[in-house]
Scaffold this motif. Sequence first.
Motif: not given
Length: 221
Positions: A81-87, A121-128, A192-198
Amino acid sequence: MTMMEAMRARHSVRSYVDRPLEADAVDILEAEISICNREGNLHIQLVKDEPEAFSGFMARYGKFSGVKNYIALAGPKGPDLEEKCGYYGERLVLLAQSLGLNSCWVAMSYDRGKAACKLGAGEKLCIVIALGYGATQGVPHRSKAAEQVMEVKGEVPAWFRAGVEAALLAPTAINQQKFRFALEDGTVAASAGMGFYSKIDLGIAKYHFEVGAGRENFRWK
């Protein structure tokens, strides 16, 4: 404005003037959001004229002001999810820039509980992504050298270097730029490496890489 021109022109903006989004820009953004949602199986939403999410302490602490519009990046919970939201979020950010809008990725400096987005249902707000007409155009971020984030055996193809240089224009959390791109036999591996929101950063960087390198020149590993 081409996407490469938008990459070079776009910088993070935290202060916005009191001006509603133009109707044509809204129509174009919402059409592209629909495409991104279909392609990525996401639930991205454009929120307009809603100041509450950026009215509290966290927004002030993050030095945000005048934010009344934002893109909520959400979708079904899952490891990608996070990578797709970034892309897909960066795809929208660059489109917004080409429409004369400014933006800023926002991970924590807003009130998540007041964000006016609908989750299934089953969804998450990732970032804005804060959106609007900036009080300024922002300033460029410091960047690593291409050699610090790429791995190639032998001569570096021009398209690969162009992709890496485009990726280095991408916004990342705390300007970490912890992603890496490796090339082998025409296949590119991105990590991605390590780090916040990587993972979000990786998705953003991968979209930049594709635009810079030309999607026809390689395949992802």
